[in-house]
Design a protein around this motif. Structure first.
Motif, PDB file in Angstrom:
ATOM      1  N   ILE A  50      -7.332   1.266  54.755  1.00  0.00           N
ATOM      2  CA  ILE A  50      -7.618   2.410  55.615  1.00  0.00           C
ATOM      3  C   ILE A  50      -7.387   2.104  57.094  1.00  0.00           C
ATOM      4  N   ASP A  51      -7.787   0.970  57.548  1.00  0.00           N
ATOM      5  CA  ASP A  51      -7.744   0.616  58.965  1.00  0.00           C
ATOM      6  C   ASP A  51      -6.306   0.556  59.471  1.00  0.00           C
ATOM      7  N   GLU A  52      -6.102   0.784  60.783  1.00  0.00           N
ATOM      8  CA  GLU A  52      -4.752   0.711  61.342  1.00  0.00           C
ATOM      9  C   GLU A  52      -4.242  -0.728  61.394  1.00  0.00           C
ATOM     10  N   ASN A  53      -5.135  -1.695  61.355  1.00  0.00           N
ATOM     11  CA  ASN A  53      -4.757  -3.105  61.298  1.00  0.00           C
ATOM     12  C   ASN A  53      -4.970  -3.656  59.893  1.00  0.00           C
ATOM     13  N   SER A  54      -4.719  -2.843  58.889  1.00  0.00           N
ATOM     14  CA  SER A  54      -4.987  -3.238  57.512  1.00  0.00           C
ATOM     15  C   SER A  54      -3.937  -4.220  57.009  1.00  0.00           C
ATOM     16  N   TYR A  56      -2.099  -3.735  54.457  1.00  0.00           N
ATOM     17  CA  TYR A  56      -0.913  -2.937  54.134  1.00  0.00           C
ATOM     18  C   TYR A  56      -0.021  -2.752  55.366  1.00  0.00           C
ATOM     19  N   GLN A  57      -0.620  -2.417  56.499  1.00  0.00           N
ATOM     20  CA  GLN A  57       0.147  -2.263  57.732  1.00  0.00           C
ATOM     21  C   GLN A  57       0.746  -3.599  58.172  1.00  0.00           C
ATOM     22  N   HIS A  58       0.025  -4.664  57.947  1.00  0.00           N
ATOM     23  CA  HIS A  58       0.535  -5.997  58.292  1.00  0.00           C
ATOM     24  C   HIS A  58       1.791  -6.312  57.487  1.00  0.00           C
ATOM     25  N   ASN A  61       4.673  -4.222  58.825  1.00  0.00           N
ATOM     26  CA  ASN A  61       5.150  -4.760  60.102  1.00  0.00           C
ATOM     27  C   ASN A  61       5.975  -6.026  59.905  1.00  0.00           C
TER      28      ASN A  61
END
Length: 122
Positions: A50-54, A56-58, A61
């Motif tokens: 859920i977090d923007e620094n999750s 998944y986002q990592h 990126n």
């Protein structure tokens, strides 16, 4: 008749299992284990997705960084090739004449140019 007898023999065993399961879940609900497990599950879901620094986002990126690094390598190679062409043009006047003839169809005064195309339009 046999089914009825079979059902009657299973019924007490099923009741025992159901009582044990109800007792087990009742203890969990009233214990601290449920509170901590709910918090841990929520924290893992929040950090993981859920977090923007999750995580998944990592991962996304990191994939984007690897794609951009491959583009950097590609453009560095193109830059080196263009630098070599510029050096060749600076040293050799015949290279300038070759490019002028091939790309821009320039000619000397005593020449005629004939352009042949491989593609035939029908």
């Amino acid at each position: 008749m046999y089914c009825l007898l079979f059902a009657l023999t299973l019924q007490p065993k099923q009741n025992d299992v159901m009582k044990r399961m109800a007792d087990f879940f009742g203890r969990i609900v009233h214990s601290r284990l449920l509170k901590y497990s709910v918090v841990v599950v929520f924290a893992v879901a929040f950090i993981g997705f859920i977090d923007e620094n999750s995580i998944y986002q990592h991962v996304l990126n990191q994939q984007k960084i690897s794609e951009l690094n491959s583009e950097i390598v590609k453009y560095n190679d193109i830059h080196k090739q263009n630098e070599m062409r510029l050096e060749e043009l600076a040293r050799d006047p015949k290279a300038i004449e070759k490019i002028a003839r091939e790309r821009y169809f320039m000619k000397a005064d005593d020449e005629d140019i004939f352009v042949f195309y491989d593609d035939i339009e029908r």
